[in-house]
Design a protein around this motif. Structure first.
Motif, PDB file in Angstrom:
ATOM      1  N   ASN A   1      34.085  47.764  49.207  1.00 26.83           N
ATOM      2  CA  ASN A   1      33.828  47.682  47.759  1.00 26.83           C
ATOM      3  C   ASN A   1      35.064  47.172  47.018  1.00 26.83           C
ATOM      4  O   ASN A   1      35.531  47.765  46.050  1.00 26.83           O
ATOM      5  N   SER A   2      35.597  46.051  47.486  1.00 30.31           N
ATOM      6  CA  SER A   2      36.866  45.561  46.952  1.00 30.31           C
ATOM      7  C   SER A   2      36.752  44.253  46.169  1.00 30.31           C
ATOM      8  O   SER A   2      37.757  43.566  45.972  1.00 30.31           O
ATOM      9  N   ALA A   3      35.549  43.919  45.708  1.00 31.96           N
ATOM     10  CA  ALA A   3      35.406  42.697  44.908  1.00 31.96           C
ATOM     11  C   ALA A   3      36.219  42.782  43.622  1.00 31.96           C
ATOM     12  O   ALA A   3      36.948  41.859  43.262  1.00 31.96           O
ATOM     13  N   ALA A   4      36.106  43.913  42.914  1.00 26.23           N
ATOM     14  CA  ALA A   4      36.829  44.056  41.649  1.00 26.23           C
ATOM     15  C   ALA A   4      38.314  44.304  41.884  1.00 26.23           C
ATOM     16  O   ALA A   4      39.168  43.708  41.218  1.00 26.23           O
ATOM     17  N   SER A   5      38.645  45.182  42.820  1.00 29.77           N
ATOM     18  CA  SER A   5      40.057  45.520  43.045  1.00 29.77           C
ATOM     19  C   SER A   5      40.854  44.326  43.549  1.00 29.77           C
ATOM     20  O   SER A   5      42.043  44.182  43.219  1.00 29.77           O
ATOM     21  N   SER A   6      40.229  43.461  44.342  1.00 33.86           N
ATOM     22  CA  SER A   6      40.943  42.261  44.803  1.00 33.86           C
ATOM     23  C   SER A   6      41.120  41.266  43.661  1.00 33.86           C
ATOM     24  O   SER A   6      42.155  40.603  43.561  1.00 33.86           O
ATOM     25  N   ALA A   7      40.121  41.170  42.800  1.00 34.73           N
ATOM     26  CA  ALA A   7      40.210  40.249  41.659  1.00 34.73           C
ATOM     27  C   ALA A   7      41.287  40.681  40.664  1.00 34.73           C
ATOM     28  O   ALA A   7      41.819  39.841  39.919  1.00 34.73           O
ATOM     29  N   GLN A   8      41.624  41.978  40.654  1.00 34.33           N
ATOM     30  CA  GLN A   8      42.640  42.454  39.716  1.00 34.33           C
ATOM     31  C   GLN A   8      43.983  41.754  39.921  1.00 34.33           C
ATOM     32  O   GLN A   8      44.767  41.631  38.980  1.00 34.33           O
ATOM     33  N   LEU A   9      44.238  41.276  41.139  1.00 34.43           N
ATOM     34  CA  LEU A   9      45.507  40.592  41.391  1.00 34.43           C
ATOM     35  C   LEU A   9      45.639  39.342  40.532  1.00 34.43           C
ATOM     36  O   LEU A   9      46.740  38.993  40.089  1.00 34.43           O
ATOM     37  N   TYR A  10      44.536  38.649  40.284  1.00 36.57           N
ATOM     38  CA  TYR A  10      44.566  37.468  39.413  1.00 36.57           C
ATOM     39  C   TYR A  10      44.958  37.877  37.997  1.00 36.57           C
ATOM     40  O   TYR A  10      45.745  37.198  37.329  1.00 36.57           O
ATOM     41  N   TRP A  11      44.386  38.971  37.533  1.00 34.83           N
ATOM     42  CA  TRP A  11      44.704  39.462  36.185  1.00 34.83           C
ATOM     43  C   TRP A  11      46.172  39.875  36.112  1.00 34.83           C
ATOM     44  O   TRP A  11      46.858  39.597  35.125  1.00 34.83           O
ATOM     45  N   GLU A  12      46.652  40.548  37.159  1.00 32.34           N
ATOM     46  CA  GLU A  12      48.046  40.992  37.188  1.00 32.34           C
ATOM     47  C   GLU A  12      49.009  39.806  37.184  1.00 32.34           C
ATOM     48  O   GLU A  12      50.038  39.825  36.513  1.00 32.34           O
ATOM     49  N   ASN A  13      48.685  38.784  37.951  1.00 29.27           N
ATOM     50  CA  ASN A  13      49.587  37.643  38.105  1.00 29.27           C
ATOM     51  C   ASN A  13      49.557  36.743  36.873  1.00 29.27           C
ATOM     52  O   ASN A  13      50.582  36.427  36.284  1.00 29.27           O
ATOM     53  N   ASN A  14      48.346  36.288  36.521  1.00 28.51           N
ATOM     54  CA  ASN A  14      48.130  35.488  35.305  1.00 28.51           C
ATOM     55  C   ASN A  14      49.181  34.386  35.150  1.00 28.51           C
ATOM     56  O   ASN A  14      49.804  34.228  34.109  1.00 28.51           O
ATOM     57  N   ALA A  15      49.387  33.630  36.227  1.00 21.31           N
ATOM     58  CA  ALA A  15      50.355  32.538  36.197  1.00 21.31           C
ATOM     59  C   ALA A  15      49.821  31.377  37.023  1.00 21.31           C
ATOM     60  O   ALA A  15      48.904  31.542  37.822  1.00 21.31           O
TER      61      ALA A  15
END
Length: 421
Positions: A337-351
Motif C-alpha cells: 500500500n505504498s502508492a501514496a507514500s512513495s509519491a510523497q518523495l516528489y512532494w518532498e523534493n519539489n525540484a
C-alpha cells in the motif's frame, strides 16, 4: 579494499512482518534502533485474495479515441495485463525471489529501512550501494546482484567483485513510511551513509538511476567520509540557460551541438507532454494516492504507462521485461500500500532533477539510448567536475539495471575500476 565483518547489535531475532489492514506492515518484535535484524517477507493470503477480488470488480473506462498511446495506456493492453494479474500471476514466486536473498531491516532516524545485503565470495570486494527509483523497487536491481557479486560467473574477473547493498527507500516496498515531513533526497542520502557505516564498511561507492541518481548526487554533494565515488545513469547535467528555456517554453538557446539539441528536444517533450505524472505527485500526492491505493487497475495503468514510455522498447514494455517482472514490481507497491507514500518523495523534493549539479568527487556516467534524455558529454563534464568515466551504450532504457543487467554490471565494473584499492 578492506571491509569489516557484519555485526548485529543486540540479540538476533528473526522479525516477521504482517499486513495490518490498510496501514502497511508492523514489526512484531521490539529492537534497539541501531540493530540490524533479519527480515523475511510473508504476505498474508487474504491480501492476495483481496487483490484478485478487486481486479474482478474493475470498472473500465471507454476505449481511447486515438490509435497511439498519446492519451495514455491503450485499453486493450492494460486489460490483458490486469486480467493476467488476477488469474495467472503468482506473487509467491516474486516473494520467493526476495526471500532467497539476505534481507535485513534497521532503524535510522526513527524509520525502519529494509534492505538486501549480499557479500561477494571474492576477497577485497568493493562495497556498492544501489538505490532504486520510481516506479521501480528492489525488483529493479536484483538481476544485477549475481554479475556484481560473482563476476567470474558472468564474464568478469575476481577483482571486479562488489559487495551489494540495496535498500528500499522510505515509503517504498517494505521500508517504513514517514509519518511527518523531511524525508527528502538529502535526508535519504545521509541515512544511506549511516546504513553503510552500520554494516561495518569504511569505504564504498554509490550508484543509481531515477531517484537513485538523485540520491547518489546528494551523497556526492555531501561528501561523507568513505564515499569514494558515484555512478549515475540519469545524470543531472542541464545548463542554466537551457533549463530556463525549457521552463519558459522558449526555443533552444543558439549554438547547441547536435547532441545538445537532441537532449533539449527530449526534455522539452517531457515537460510539455510527458510530465503530468510528476506534476500530480509534486503537488497532490495524497489525493492521487486515494485512487491508486483503492484500484489495482488504476495503479497498474499509472505504472505501466511509464514502463512503456521509458523502456528501450518502442513503447511496449513487454519487449524489455516480462509480464511477471512488471507485475512483481506493481504487486510490491499494491501489497505494501505504498502508492501514496512513495509519491510523497516528489512532494518532498519539489525540484528539477535534470538541472546541472555541482559535484567534485569522482563520478561516472553511463548514457542509455532509452533514457528520458541522453546527456551529452559536453554538459556532463561541466556538472560532474571529476568525471572519471563516461560511456554511451547501444541498448537499455530508464530501467537499465532491470532491462540489461549484464551490460549494467559491466558498466559498473568499468566505472569504478580506478577507485579500487
Amino acid at each position: 579494499m578492506k571491509k569489516n565483518k557484519l555485526t548485529l547489535a543486540g540479540a538476533i531475532v528473526t522479525s516477521v512482518f504482517l499486513l495490518t489492514g490498510t496501514s502497511g506492515f508492523a514489526q512484531t518484535t521490539a529492537q534497539s534502533s541501531a540493530s540490524i535484524r533479519p527480515y523475511h517477507i510473508s504476505v498474508p493470503s487474504s491480501a492476495i485474495t483481496d487483490l484478485r477480488k478487486r481486479i474482478t470488480s474493475t470498472r473500465w473506462p471507454e476505449k481511447e479515441t486515438v490509435a497511439d498511446q498519446s492519451q495514455g495506456v491503450k485499453l486493450d493492453r492494460i486489460q490483458k495485463l490486469v486480467q493476467y494479474w488476477g488469474t495467472g500471476y503468482d506473487w509467491r514466486k516474486a516473494e520467493a525471489k526476495l526471500n532467497a536473498l539476505p534481507q535485513f531491516i534497521t532503524t535510522i532516524d526513527g524509520l525502519d529501512i529494509q534492505f538486501v545485503h549480499v557479500r561477494s565470495k571474492h576477497k577485497n570486494a568493493l562495497p556498492l550501494l544501489l538505490t532504486h527509483g520510481w516506479p521501480g523497487s528492489v525488483f529493479e536491481l536484483i538481476k544485477i546482484i549475481g554479475p556484481l557479486t560473482d563476476p567470474t560467473q558472468y564474464g568478469g574477473k575476481a577483482e571486479d567483485a562488489f559487495d551489494v547493498i540495496i535498500p528500499s527507500m522510505p515509503g517504498y516496498g517494505f521500508s517504513g513510511k514517514p509519518t511527518g515531513t523531511g524525508w527528502d533526497a538529502d535526508h535519504i542520502a545521509k541515512a544511506w551513509d549511516v546504513l553503510v557505516k552500520r554494516l561495518g564498511y569504511t569505504n564504498y561507492v554509490s550508484s543509481g538511476g531515477d531517484w537513485g541518481s538523485v540520491v547518489a548526487d546528494k551523497m556526492a554533494k555531501q561528501q561523507p567520509a568513505g564515499l569514494l565515488g558515484i555512478h549515475v545513469n540519469m545524470p543531472a547535467t542541464v545548463p542554466a540557460d537551457v533549463a530556463l528555456a525549457l521552463k519558459n517554453g522558449d526555443p533552444a538557446p543558439a549554438g547547441l551541438s547536435e547532441k545538445e539539441n537532441a537532449a533539449f528536444n527530449s526534455l522539452n517533450h517531457l515537460y510539455t507532454k510527458g510530465g503530468g505524472y510528476a506534476a500530480m505527485m509534486v503537488t497532490r500526492p495524497q489525493t492521487l494516492g486515494y485512487g491508486l491505493s483503492d484500484s489495482p487497475a488504476g495503479l497498474a495503468a499509472f505504472f505501466y504507462d511509464k514502463m512503456n514510455e521509458w523502456t528501450y522498447s518502442g513503447g511496449d514494455a513487454e519487449k524489455s521485461l516480462t509480464k511477471d517482472e512488471i507485475l512483481d514490481d506493481i504487486s510490491l507497491y499494491w501489497l505494501t500500500n505504498s502508492a501514496a507514500s512513495s509519491a510523497q518523495l516528489y512532494w518532498e523534493n519539489n525540484a528539477n532533477n535534470f538541472n546541472a549539479v555541482d559535484i567534485s568527487i569522482p563520478a561516472a556516467v553511463t548514457v542509455f539510448p532509452g533514457e528520458i534524455y541522453q546527456a551529452p558529454k559536453s554538459w556532463t563534464e561541466k556538472a560532474y567536475h571529476n568525471l572519471i568515466y563516461f560511456n554511451e551504450v547501444k541498448k537499455g532504457g530508464h530501467f537499465a539495471q532491470w532491462e540489461e543487467p549484464q551490460l549494467f554490471a559491466e558498466e559498473l565494473r568499468a566505472a569504478f575500476k580506478t577507485l579500487r584499492k
